[in-house]
Design a protein around this motif. Structure first.
Motif, PDB file in Angstrom:
ATOM      1  N   LYS A  82       0.686  -0.979  -0.309  1.00 26.02           N
ATOM      2  CA  LYS A  82       0.158  -0.215   0.065  1.00 26.02           C
ATOM      3  C   LYS A  82       0.715   1.575   0.054  1.00 26.02           C
ATOM      4  N   LEU A  83       0.563   2.556  -0.753  1.00 25.75           N
ATOM      5  CA  LEU A  83       1.171   3.023  -0.810  1.00 25.75           C
ATOM      6  C   LEU A  83      -0.046   4.700  -1.060  1.00 25.75           C
ATOM      7  N   ASP A  84      -0.320   5.742  -0.559  1.00 29.06           N
ATOM      8  CA  ASP A  84      -0.987   7.024  -0.072  1.00 29.06           C
ATOM      9  C   ASP A  84       0.371   7.983  -1.158  1.00 29.06           C
ATOM     10  N   LEU A  85      -0.352   8.065  -2.358  1.00 30.71           N
ATOM     11  CA  LEU A  85       0.492   9.198  -3.346  1.00 30.71           C
ATOM     12  C   LEU A  85      -0.078  10.559  -2.761  1.00 30.71           C
ATOM     13  N   PRO A  86       0.654  11.508  -2.818  1.00 29.87           N
ATOM     14  CA  PRO A  86       0.125  12.250  -1.875  1.00 29.87           C
ATOM     15  C   PRO A  86       0.097  13.435  -3.032  1.00 29.87           C
ATOM     16  N   PRO A  87      -1.103  14.616  -2.085  1.00 34.53           N
ATOM     17  CA  PRO A  87      -1.964  14.987  -2.638  1.00 34.53           C
ATOM     18  C   PRO A  87      -1.524  16.003  -4.075  1.00 34.53           C
ATOM     19  N   TYR A  88      -0.654  16.430  -3.938  1.00 37.18           N
ATOM     20  CA  TYR A  88       0.337  16.967  -4.799  1.00 37.18           C
ATOM     21  C   TYR A  88       1.409  17.055  -6.057  1.00 37.18           C
ATOM     22  N   LEU A 103       1.437  -4.254  -4.415  1.00 35.51           N
ATOM     23  CA  LEU A 103       0.661  -3.787  -4.403  1.00 35.51           C
ATOM     24  C   LEU A 103      -0.864  -4.026  -4.693  1.00 35.51           C
ATOM     25  N   LYS A 104      -1.691  -3.630  -4.139  1.00 37.67           N
ATOM     26  CA  LYS A 104      -3.261  -4.030  -4.483  1.00 37.67           C
ATOM     27  C   LYS A 104      -4.090  -2.633  -5.002  1.00 37.67           C
ATOM     28  N   GLU A 105      -3.568  -1.330  -4.975  1.00 37.47           N
ATOM     29  CA  GLU A 105      -4.375  -0.195  -5.152  1.00 37.47           C
ATOM     30  C   GLU A 105      -3.793   0.456  -5.000  1.00 37.47           C
ATOM     31  N   ILE A 106      -4.278   1.799  -6.474  1.00 39.54           N
ATOM     32  CA  ILE A 106      -3.833   2.977  -6.393  1.00 39.54           C
ATOM     33  C   ILE A 106      -4.180   3.727  -6.755  1.00 39.54           C
ATOM     34  N   THR A 107      -4.749   4.863  -5.776  1.00 38.97           N
ATOM     35  CA  THR A 107      -5.252   5.984  -6.575  1.00 38.97           C
ATOM     36  C   THR A 107      -4.510   7.402  -6.655  1.00 38.97           C
ATOM     37  N   ALA A 119       5.864   2.333 -15.930  1.00 38.56           N
ATOM     38  CA  ALA A 119       4.826   3.178 -14.663  1.00 38.56           C
ATOM     39  C   ALA A 119       4.479   1.674 -13.497  1.00 38.56           C
ATOM     40  N   PHE A 120       3.749   1.208 -14.079  1.00 40.94           N
ATOM     41  CA  PHE A 120       3.034  -0.498 -13.050  1.00 40.94           C
ATOM     42  C   PHE A 120       2.908  -1.391 -14.088  1.00 40.94           C
ATOM     43  N   LEU A 121       4.233  -1.772 -14.831  1.00 42.89           N
ATOM     44  CA  LEU A 121       3.879  -3.042 -15.188  1.00 42.89           C
ATOM     45  C   LEU A 121       4.654  -3.967 -13.681  1.00 42.89           C
ATOM     46  N   GLY A 122       3.863  -5.058 -14.953  1.00 42.14           N
ATOM     47  CA  GLY A 122       3.700  -6.116 -13.516  1.00 42.14           C
ATOM     48  C   GLY A 122       3.481  -6.224 -11.894  1.00 42.14           C
ATOM     49  N   CYS A 123       2.447  -5.393 -12.350  1.00 43.66           N
ATOM     50  CA  CYS A 123       2.322  -5.517 -10.127  1.00 43.66           C
ATOM     51  C   CYS A 123       0.787  -5.979 -10.757  1.00 43.66           C
ATOM     52  N   GLU A 124       1.066  -7.618 -10.945  1.00 44.57           N
ATOM     53  CA  GLU A 124       0.571  -8.703 -10.698  1.00 44.57           C
ATOM     54  C   GLU A 124      -0.363  -8.599  -9.049  1.00 44.57           C
ATOM     55  N   SER A 125      -0.390  -7.851  -7.946  1.00 41.31           N
ATOM     56  CA  SER A 125      -1.539  -8.267  -7.087  1.00 41.31           C
ATOM     57  C   SER A 125      -2.554  -6.818  -7.352  1.00 41.31           C
ATOM     58  N   LEU A 126      -2.641  -5.712  -8.292  1.00 41.29           N
ATOM     59  CA  LEU A 126      -2.752  -4.727  -8.182  1.00 41.29           C
ATOM     60  C   LEU A 126      -4.314  -5.060  -8.606  1.00 41.29           C
ATOM     61  N   GLU A 127      -5.476  -5.310  -8.124  1.00 39.91           N
ATOM     62  CA  GLU A 127      -7.323  -4.990  -8.807  1.00 39.91           C
ATOM     63  C   GLU A 127      -7.556  -3.709  -9.153  1.00 39.91           C
ATOM     64  N   SER A 142       1.950   0.975 -19.785  1.00 42.15           N
ATOM     65  CA  SER A 142       2.266   1.348 -17.811  1.00 42.15           C
ATOM     66  C   SER A 142       1.591   0.978 -17.097  1.00 42.15           C
ATOM     67  N   PHE A 143       0.385  -0.795 -17.727  1.00 38.29           N
ATOM     68  CA  PHE A 143      -0.052  -1.033 -16.845  1.00 38.29           C
ATOM     69  C   PHE A 143      -0.403  -2.146 -17.470  1.00 38.29           C
ATOM     70  N   ARG A 144       0.310  -2.837 -18.430  1.00 37.77           N
ATOM     71  CA  ARG A 144       1.248  -4.326 -18.850  1.00 37.77           C
ATOM     72  C   ARG A 144       1.172  -5.668 -17.679  1.00 37.77           C
ATOM     73  N   ASN A 145       0.828  -6.307 -17.899  1.00 39.85           N
ATOM     74  CA  ASN A 145       0.564  -7.699 -17.095  1.00 39.85           C
ATOM     75  C   ASN A 145       0.456  -7.273 -15.410  1.00 39.85           C
ATOM     76  N   CYS A 146      -0.583  -6.427 -16.041  1.00 45.33           N
ATOM     77  CA  CYS A 146      -1.413  -6.433 -14.515  1.00 45.33           C
ATOM     78  C   CYS A 146      -2.223  -6.835 -14.384  1.00 45.33           C
ATOM     79  N   VAL A 147      -2.549  -8.166 -14.268  1.00 47.76           N
ATOM     80  CA  VAL A 147      -3.043  -9.079 -14.349  1.00 47.76           C
ATOM     81  C   VAL A 147      -4.061  -9.786 -13.045  1.00 47.76           C
TER      82      VAL A 147
END
Length: 365
Positions: A82-88, A103-107, A119-127, A142-147
């Motif tokens: 988990k990683l909370d991206l900064p607001p700016y 990594l499961k979720e990103i906002t 940027a997120f290639l191969g993030c296999e758990s990203l739902e 950027s999201f290739r192989n996010c299975v």
């Protein structure tokens, strides 16, 4: 603090930075036990490769002051869930989270404009990915192989889908595009074998090569009026695709565009395409096809090995049928011509003696 300040401190588990630092650089190469990093407010940039390959890193908080995360900053952080991206935040660099397999979720915050390549290639758990309105660039792969990714809703501010953006996202079932998308580049949804639903906006002008190839679960797709180009193999191997309506605005239909769409039963052409070649190879369920007025030339292997086709209706605008245009269409019995026998003999050149020998030509005038 110099680069590589804590290189190969293999027992280091936690780091807390003091104030007065604006950039975090690659200080922790080989810190194989580092689990927790505390970054103070005031830091503006996470530098290139800052936390690259820290395999046990689980806890990190980015302060609101961070506006840029450079390339490979968290690449290979396989324990980061988990990683909370900064607001700016304005920028995510190339390969920033590549192979963060936990990594499961990103906002994304509303300020983000640019997500760089892989940027997120191969993030296999990203739902789940929550895209922000205002995002204008999401670069290739950027999201290739996010299975594990199942659904995507893209913002209206995104106009171009760059190549291989979601390639091999094998669990992706539903995609909602923004209402300003004009271009889908090569292999964007290639091998998205679970994709069942996607709505294409009226602003779309071009679907590039292999954009939807091997989308095995796609049954129907509505191509919008205003679309001008469907490139080579765009829907190749879409096994469950049953019907297609090609709008009048389409002027170019690439080779192999519907090749091996084995359940395709119905095709309705618009009036914009003038030449047909290689589009419908191995479409086993096509039985009847009507070529509209405006088409002038049918070249080789337009419908090669379509084993169920029994009739083809041709317009009076047709002037040339090349050899092998209907090669190995073994069930083809009739060609229905919209004009008279006199018009056929005067205006149509058929460079396929075998075709003329095996089919009956029916004249509608």
């Amino acid at each position: 603090m110099s680069h590589s300040s804590f290189c190969f401190c293999t027992s280091l588990k936690e780091v807390t930075f003091g104030t007065g630092i604006s950039t975090i650089d690659r200080y922790f190469i080989g810190c194989t036990s580092l689990e927790t990093i505390n970054i103070p407010d005031g830091v503006k940039e996470i530098g290139t490769g800052a936390f690259n390959d820290l395999k046990v890193l689980k806890n990190i908080s980015l302060p609101d002051s961070v506006t840029s995360i450079k390339g490979s900053a968290f690449k290979g952080c396989v324990s980061l869930e988990k990683l909370d991206l900064p607001p700016y935040l304005e920028e995510i660099g190339n390969e920033t989270f590549e192979n963060c397999i936990s990594l499961k979720e990103i906002t994304f915050p509303s300020t983000l404009k640019d997500i760089s390549y892989r940027a997120f290639l191969g993030c296999e758990s990203l739902e789940k990915v929550n895209f922000n309105e205002g995002l204008t660039i999401v670069r290739f792969e950027s999201f290739r192989n996010c299975v594990s990714l199942k659904e995507v809703r893209l913002p209206n501010s995104l106009k171009i889908l760059e190549y291989s953006m979601f390639q091999n996202c094998k669990s992706l079932e539903k995609v909602i595009l923004g209402n300003q998308v004009s271009l889908i580049l090569e292999e964007v949804f290639y091998d998205c074998i679970s994709l069942k639903e996607i709505t294409l906006p009226s602003t779309l002008k071009k679907i590039s090569r292999e954009a939807f190839s091997n989308c095995d679960s796609l049954k129907n797709i509505i191509l919008p009026e205003g679309l001008t180009t469907i490139d080579q193999a765009a829907f190749l191997g879409c096994d469950l695709l049953e019907s297609v309506v090609i709008p009048n605005s389409v002027e170019y239909l690439g080779a192999f565009v519907f090749r091996e769409c084995s359940l395709l039963k119905e095709v309705k052409f618009g009036t914009g395409v003038k030449t047909l070649q290689y589009q419908f190879l191995f479409c086993d369920s096509l039985k009847n096809i009507i070529i509209p007025e405006g088409v002038e030339v049918i070249k080789e292997e337009f419908m090669s090995a379509c084993k169920s086709i029994v009739n083809i209706t041709l317009p009076t605008s047709i002037t040339l049928i090349d050899a092998r245009s209907f090669h190995h269409c073994d069930s083809l019995k009739t060609i229905t011509y919209s004009g008279s026998k006199e018009m056929w003999e005067k205006n149509v050149v058929v460079n396929d003696k075998e075709l003329l020998e095996k089919v009956e030509i029916i004249f509608l005038q």
